[in-house]
Design an enzyme around this catalytic site. Structure first.
Site, PDB file in Angstrom:
ATOM      1  N   LYS A   1       0.086  21.407  50.643  1.00  0.00           N
ATOM      2  CA  LYS A   1       0.522  20.277  51.466  1.00  0.00           C
ATOM      3  C   LYS A   1       0.228  18.972  50.768  1.00  0.00           C
ATOM      4  O   LYS A   1      -0.798  18.832  50.099  1.00  0.00           O
ATOM      5  CB  LYS A   1      -0.206  20.326  52.812  1.00  0.00           C
ATOM      6  CG  LYS A   1       0.092  19.190  53.752  1.00  0.00           C
ATOM      7  CD  LYS A   1      -1.010  19.013  54.774  1.00  0.00           C
ATOM      8  CE  LYS A   1      -2.264  18.442  54.118  1.00  0.00           C
ATOM      9  NZ  LYS A   1      -3.332  18.189  55.092  1.00  0.00           N
TER      10      LYS A   1
ATOM     11  N   ASP B   1      -8.143  25.729  61.412  1.00  0.00           N
ATOM     12  CA  ASP B   1      -8.553  24.387  60.988  1.00  0.00           C
ATOM     13  C   ASP B   1      -9.750  23.974  61.826  1.00  0.00           C
ATOM     14  O   ASP B   1     -10.069  24.620  62.841  1.00  0.00           O
ATOM     15  CB  ASP B   1      -7.406  23.397  61.164  1.00  0.00           C
ATOM     16  CG  ASP B   1      -7.451  22.257  60.142  1.00  0.00           C
ATOM     17  OD1 ASP B   1      -8.507  22.093  59.497  1.00  0.00           O
ATOM     18  OD2 ASP B   1      -6.445  21.545  59.994  1.00  0.00           O
TER      19      ASP B   1
ATOM     20  N   GLY C   1      -1.376  17.055  65.512  1.00  0.00           N
ATOM     21  CA  GLY C   1      -0.648  18.312  65.374  1.00  0.00           C
ATOM     22  C   GLY C   1       0.369  18.335  64.252  1.00  0.00           C
ATOM     23  O   GLY C   1       1.042  19.353  64.055  1.00  0.00           O
TER      24      GLY C   1
END
EC number: 2.7.6.1
Length: 331
Positions: free
Chosen positions: A211, A237, A243
């Site tokens: 990411k 996580d 979110g």
């Protein structure tokens, strides 16, 4: 490993400690969790008065004698972070001036934890500043859960007991009869957490989402490292804020052929528009979080499952009070 989805300890066995010397006091951020911890220990949540003056100043009074007592103050510093942090500092000062023997700040969610290093010039390391404030206020020990990074323990010049919410999550998943599980880290920074979680999940395989973050609370997921096709992907996580990260990861896992995706995290920060994102149809089979942060009714949705960490925190409090090992309860 100890199960933390059991009945209250007080109902299982007689607590041998001197409960007159063990005192619990909760702030206003999560009184429900404090009541559950008190029930587990069989020790009442102590009386205290909290009010605001007209200009917004906080006033806190401990309404019973705590001279020579082992005091535990339960206060996650969740939103509004500044108010709850200041309330905790005032509670600590009140207990110190009331001659408490030892003061432990029980902080299930440690606010400002994401500001744990400098990533650009002229930034504050606010996690360290918050630790300094707690130490200066008179705290003797801190009990925290799932800090954003383990290095934050070193920011305290006092003992810091760090426990994890993963045993509660593992206990829950062990009752769900999941098959073909792959544990997925939503970013490279969470690999150590995901690897430890995968080991607890009967050595499940591990996958990583590559990411790149384009800004605060904004994330772009690129690719999956590992095999997730035809499997149940468990995204793990420490917290879910807006979110964006975990939802982008779930979409990518779906594209890579995952049968279903389950999101789990210890801290449900749930800043807008997290609920709309997490409840999107066909994205998550479940979103599993703990009650380290209280979740308002308007922030709930059908896929949400909230687990209690009261028993775990209660057990840690008892072991600190009895001066026995805290880490052994997580093995």
């Amino acid at each position: 490993m100890t199960s933390f989805l059991t009945a209250a300890r007080a109902a299982q066995e007689t607590i041998t400690c001197d409960s007159r010397r063990l005192r619990l006091f909760s702030g206003t951020s999560n009184p429900g969790l404090a009541r559950e911890i008190a029930t587990y220990l069989g020790v009442p949540d102590g009386p205290r008065g909290v009010k605001r003056f007209a200009d917004g100043e906080l006033y806190v009074q401990i309404q019973e004698s705590i001279r020579g007592c082992d005091v535990f103050l339960i206060q996650p510093t969740c939103a509004p972070v500044n108010d709850h942090l200041m309330e905790l500092l005032i509670m600590v000062d009140a207990c110190r001036r009331a001659s408490a023997r030892q003061i432990t700040a029980v902080v299930p969610y440690y606010g400002y934890a994401r500001a744990d290093r400098k990533t650009a010039g002229r930034e504050s390391i606010t996690a360290k500043l918050t630790a300094n404030l707690l130490v200066t206020s008179g705290v003797d020990r801190v009990l925290a859960m799932d800090l954003h990074s383990a290095q934050i323990q070193g920011y305290f010049d006092i003992p810091c007991d760090h426990i994890y919410g993963s045993p509660v999550l593992v206990d829950y998943f062990s009752t769900q009869n999941l098959r073909d599980v792959v544990v997925v880290s939503p970013d490279v920074g969470g690999v150590a957490r995901a690897r430890a979680f995968a080991k607890q999940m009967n050595d499940a395989p591990l996958a990583i989402i590559d990411k790149r973050r384009t800004g605060h609370n904004m994330a772009e997921s690129l690719t999956v490292i590992g095999d997730v096709a035809a499997k149940t992907a468990v995204l793990i996580d420490d917290m879910i804020d807006t979110g964006g990260t975990i939802c982008a990861g779930a979409k990518l896992l779906r594209q890579q052929g995952a049968n279903r995706v389950i999101a789990c995290a210890t801290h449900a920060v749930f800043s807008p528009p997290s609920c709309e994102r997490l409840s999107a149809e066909g994205l998550f089979a479940q979103v599993v979080v703990t009650n380290s942060i209280p979740i308002a009714k308007e922030r709930t949705f059908p896929q949400l499952k909230v687990l209690s960490v009261a028993n775990m925190l209660g057990e840690a409090i008892l072991r600190i009070h009895e001066e026995s090992s805290v880490s052994s309860m997580l093995r």
